[in-house]
Design a protein around this motif. Structure first.
Motif, PDB file in Angstrom:
ATOM      1  N   ARG A  54      42.537  39.684  35.639  1.00 20.51           N
ATOM      2  CA  ARG A  54      41.226  40.034  35.096  1.00 20.51           C
ATOM      3  C   ARG A  54      40.921  39.221  33.839  1.00 20.51           C
ATOM      4  NH1 ARG A  54      40.145  42.946  31.258  1.00 20.51           N
ATOM      5  NH2 ARG A  54      41.844  44.426  31.221  1.00 20.51           N
ATOM      6  N   ILE A  55      41.893  39.098  32.958  1.00 20.73           N
ATOM      7  CA  ILE A  55      41.708  38.323  31.722  1.00 20.73           C
ATOM      8  C   ILE A  55      41.411  36.865  32.052  1.00 20.73           C
ATOM      9  CG2 ILE A  55      42.924  37.424  29.698  1.00 20.73           C
ATOM     10  CD1 ILE A  55      44.396  40.200  29.619  1.00 20.73           C
ATOM     11  N   MET A  56      42.175  36.302  32.987  1.00 23.89           N
ATOM     12  CA  MET A  56      41.989  34.900  33.359  1.00 23.89           C
ATOM     13  C   MET A  56      40.620  34.671  34.004  1.00 23.89           C
ATOM     14  SD  MET A  56      44.553  33.082  32.376  1.00 23.89           S
ATOM     15  CE  MET A  56      44.255  31.624  33.338  1.00 23.89           C
ATOM     16  N   GLN A  57      40.167  35.609  34.830  1.00 25.86           N
ATOM     17  CA  GLN A  57      38.847  35.471  35.455  1.00 25.86           C
ATOM     18  C   GLN A  57      37.758  35.450  34.394  1.00 25.86           C
ATOM     19  OE1 GLN A  57      39.054  38.866  38.063  1.00 25.86           O
ATOM     20  NE2 GLN A  57      39.695  37.644  39.817  1.00 25.86           N
ATOM     21  N   GLU A  58      37.840  36.370  33.439  1.00 31.69           N
ATOM     22  CA  GLU A  58      36.845  36.437  32.377  1.00 31.69           C
ATOM     23  C   GLU A  58      36.880  35.188  31.517  1.00 31.69           C
ATOM     24  OE1 GLU A  58      37.778  40.105  30.421  1.00 31.69           O
ATOM     25  OE2 GLU A  58      37.034  41.325  32.081  1.00 31.69           O
ATOM     26  N   GLU A  59      38.087  34.732  31.168  1.00 32.80           N
ATOM     27  CA  GLU A  59      38.207  33.547  30.330  1.00 32.80           C
ATOM     28  C   GLU A  59      37.710  32.300  31.044  1.00 32.80           C
ATOM     29  OE1 GLU A  59      41.977  32.934  28.456  1.00 32.80           O
ATOM     30  OE2 GLU A  59      41.888  34.836  27.426  1.00 32.80           O
ATOM     31  N   LEU A  60      38.018  32.172  32.323  1.00 23.33           N
ATOM     32  CA  LEU A  60      37.572  31.001  33.070  1.00 23.33           C
ATOM     33  C   LEU A  60      36.049  30.951  33.128  1.00 23.33           C
ATOM     34  CD1 LEU A  60      38.108  28.480  34.722  1.00 23.33           C
ATOM     35  CD2 LEU A  60      38.187  29.944  36.743  1.00 23.33           C
ATOM     36  N   LEU A  61      35.414  32.078  33.387  1.00 27.17           N
ATOM     37  CA  LEU A  61      33.943  32.097  33.416  1.00 27.17           C
ATOM     38  C   LEU A  61      33.365  31.700  32.063  1.00 27.17           C
ATOM     39  CD1 LEU A  61      33.245  35.277  35.575  1.00 27.17           C
ATOM     40  CD2 LEU A  61      32.773  32.893  36.182  1.00 27.17           C
ATOM     41  N   ALA A  62      33.945  32.202  30.997  1.00 22.32           N
ATOM     42  CA  ALA A  62      33.455  31.865  29.660  1.00 22.32           C
ATOM     43  C   ALA A  62      33.652  30.377  29.359  1.00 22.32           C
ATOM     44  CB  ALA A  62      34.171  32.721  28.612  1.00 22.32           C
TER      45      ALA A  62
END
Length: 123
Positions: A101-109
């Motif tokens: 979840r953290i990686m998905q959010e960071e990648l989008l940002a």
């Protein structure tokens, strides 16, 4: 699409890092293939390493990193070549739920920030 092209970047589920290269060497690889060499390649590689929060691990080998850190290195390597299209094959499938979840959010940002810098719109 009928063949690979410089306008596309891909992030694999298994990270696909070169195990004999450090993080910064892995990130510089694509830049050097694009003809970016020396201090410019070094500076760009460091920028993307910092962008994925791996500063301090530039000289670490993939085997010295956690799965999430390896994936961050793979993402930095792909984003450094500045692709127009980012293809991802379940890039977070091997990670635990919280890290995923953290990686998905960071990648989008990160993707939004890098594309905004170029004036590209995305969904």
């Amino acid at each position: 699409m009928s063949e690979p092209g410089p306008d596309r970047g891909i992030v694999f589920q298994n990270f696909a890092l070169f195990p004999w290269k450090t993080v910064i060497e892995n990130v510089r690889y694509g830049l050097e293939k694009k003809g970016i060499k020396g201090s410019e390649a070094e500076a760009q590689a460091k920028h993307f390493i910092d962008l994925v929060h791996l500063s301090g691990f530039e000289h670490s080998y993939p085997s010295q990193l956690s799965g999430g850190m390896q994936q961050r290195a793979a993402i930095a390597r792909t984003l450094a070549i500045d692709p127009d299209i980012l293809l991802m094959d379940e890039p977070f499938g091997a990670l635990d739920a919280q890290t995923r979840r953290i990686m998905q959010e960071e990648l989008l940002a990160i993707w939004k920030r890098t594309k905004q810098n170029r004036g590209v719109r995305h969904a």
